[in-house]
Scaffold this motif. Structure first.
Motif, PDB file in Angstrom:
ATOM      1  N   HIS A 217       5.043   0.786 -13.167  1.00 46.02           N
ATOM      2  CA  HIS A 217       4.543   0.956 -14.534  1.00 46.02           C
ATOM      3  C   HIS A 217       3.025   1.083 -14.575  1.00 46.02           C
ATOM      4  CE1 HIS A 217       8.578   0.077 -15.861  1.00 46.02           C
ATOM      5  NE2 HIS A 217       8.551  -1.008 -15.129  1.00 46.02           N
ATOM      6  N   HIS A 218       2.409   1.200 -13.421  1.00 46.48           N
ATOM      7  CA  HIS A 218       0.953   1.297 -13.340  1.00 46.48           C
ATOM      8  C   HIS A 218       0.580   2.675 -12.830  1.00 46.48           C
ATOM      9  CE1 HIS A 218      -3.152  -0.194 -12.887  1.00 46.48           C
ATOM     10  NE2 HIS A 218      -3.184   0.461 -11.744  1.00 46.48           N
ATOM     11  N   LYS A 219      -0.454   3.248 -13.379  1.00 47.90           N
ATOM     12  CA  LYS A 219      -0.934   4.546 -12.910  1.00 47.90           C
ATOM     13  C   LYS A 219      -2.148   4.302 -12.011  1.00 47.90           C
ATOM     14  CE  LYS A 219      -2.038   9.162 -14.307  1.00 47.90           C
ATOM     15  NZ  LYS A 219      -1.924  10.174 -15.316  1.00 47.90           N
TER      16      LYS A 219
ATOM     17  N   LEU B  80       0.826  -1.202   0.000  1.00 50.29           N
ATOM     18  CA  LEU B  80       0.000   0.000   0.000  1.00 50.29           C
ATOM     19  C   LEU B  80       0.865   1.259   0.000  1.00 50.29           C
ATOM     20  CD1 LEU B  80      -2.760   1.379   0.106  1.00 50.29           C
ATOM     21  CD2 LEU B  80      -2.642   1.175   2.607  1.00 50.29           C
ATOM     22  N   MET B  81       1.933   1.264   0.778  1.00 53.66           N
ATOM     23  CA  MET B  81       2.819   2.430   0.812  1.00 53.66           C
ATOM     24  C   MET B  81       3.453   2.655  -0.561  1.00 53.66           C
ATOM     25  SD  MET B  81       2.795   3.781   3.914  1.00 53.66           S
ATOM     26  CE  MET B  81       4.309   4.487   4.474  1.00 53.66           C
ATOM     27  N   ALA B  82       3.868   1.593  -1.223  1.00 53.30           N
ATOM     28  CA  ALA B  82       4.457   1.738  -2.558  1.00 53.30           C
ATOM     29  C   ALA B  82       3.424   2.312  -3.528  1.00 53.30           C
ATOM     30  CB  ALA B  82       4.981   0.389  -3.053  1.00 53.30           C
ATOM     31  N   LYS B  83       2.224   1.762  -3.506  1.00 56.52           N
ATOM     32  CA  LYS B  83       1.154   2.251  -4.386  1.00 56.52           C
ATOM     33  C   LYS B  83       0.826   3.715  -4.093  1.00 56.52           C
ATOM     34  CE  LYS B  83      -2.395  -0.411  -5.317  1.00 56.52           C
ATOM     35  NZ  LYS B  83      -3.666  -1.165  -5.235  1.00 56.52           N
TER      36      LYS B  83
ATOM     37  N   LEU C  36      -6.614   8.079  -7.095  1.00 59.97           N
ATOM     38  CA  LEU C  36      -6.819   8.405  -5.691  1.00 59.97           C
ATOM     39  C   LEU C  36      -7.863   7.472  -5.080  1.00 59.97           C
ATOM     40  CD1 LEU C  36      -6.221  10.212  -3.259  1.00 59.97           C
ATOM     41  CD2 LEU C  36      -8.005  11.767  -4.095  1.00 59.97           C
ATOM     42  N   GLU C  37      -8.890   7.153  -5.849  1.00 59.73           N
ATOM     43  CA  GLU C  37      -9.936   6.260  -5.347  1.00 59.73           C
ATOM     44  C   GLU C  37      -9.364   4.881  -5.006  1.00 59.73           C
ATOM     45  OE1 GLU C  37     -10.277   8.114  -8.217  1.00 59.73           O
ATOM     46  OE2 GLU C  37     -11.509   9.636  -7.253  1.00 59.73           O
ATOM     47  N   GLU C  38      -8.465   4.362  -5.843  1.00 63.40           N
ATOM     48  CA  GLU C  38      -7.833   3.067  -5.556  1.00 63.40           C
ATOM     49  C   GLU C  38      -7.035   3.132  -4.261  1.00 63.40           C
ATOM     50  OE1 GLU C  38      -6.084   0.627  -9.105  1.00 63.40           O
ATOM     51  OE2 GLU C  38      -5.947   2.759  -9.631  1.00 63.40           O
TER      52      GLU C  38
END
Length: 122
Positions: free
Chosen positions: A59-61, A10-13, A64-66
């Motif tokens: 490589h993923h965008k 979660l922190m990485a995302k 904010l909702e996610e």
């Protein structure tokens, strides 16, 4: 260990979302996130699949909702005290990410405000 892995993911995302909130990853933001991963590895070995997940996430965008949704899901498994500590840590982390390039873009500011409204009681 599963909870720690979930927090790291979660922190990485979250870091990636906020580093790209202004539409681009600045070199300083990339270095900050690289140091985050290095610090995690310094505390304990990352499992290979977690390391690969984190690398793929670059490589993923994310939206904010996610980030908010995933944070709510993660917090459900913790006590109130633990939730507050996690949210505070994430707030500090997000602040460091968005200030890493010494430029606070209006979108970074707006997204950070929305994130805080979702988790921090006034």
């Amino acid at each position: 260990m599963d909870k720690i892995v979930a927090i790291v993911r979660l922190m990485a995302k979250t870091g990636l979302f906020f580093a790209n909130a202004d539409g681009k990853y600045a070199d300083s933001e990339n270095r900050f996130l690289d140091k985050f991963i290095a610090n995690i590895e310094g505390v304990g070995d990352l499992e290979d699949d977690l390391r690969e997940d984190i690398k793929k996430s670059f490589h993923h965008k994310y939206t904010l909702e996610e980030v908010i949704d995933d944070t709510h899901k993660l917090l459900d498994g913790f006590s109130d005290k633990e939730q507050k500590a996690i949210v505070k840590s994430m707030e500090d982390f997000i602040s460091q990410v968005i200030h890493a390039d010494d430029k606070l873009h209006p979108l970074e500011k707006e997204n950070f405000k929305a994130w805080k409204e979702a988790f921090i009681q006034a």
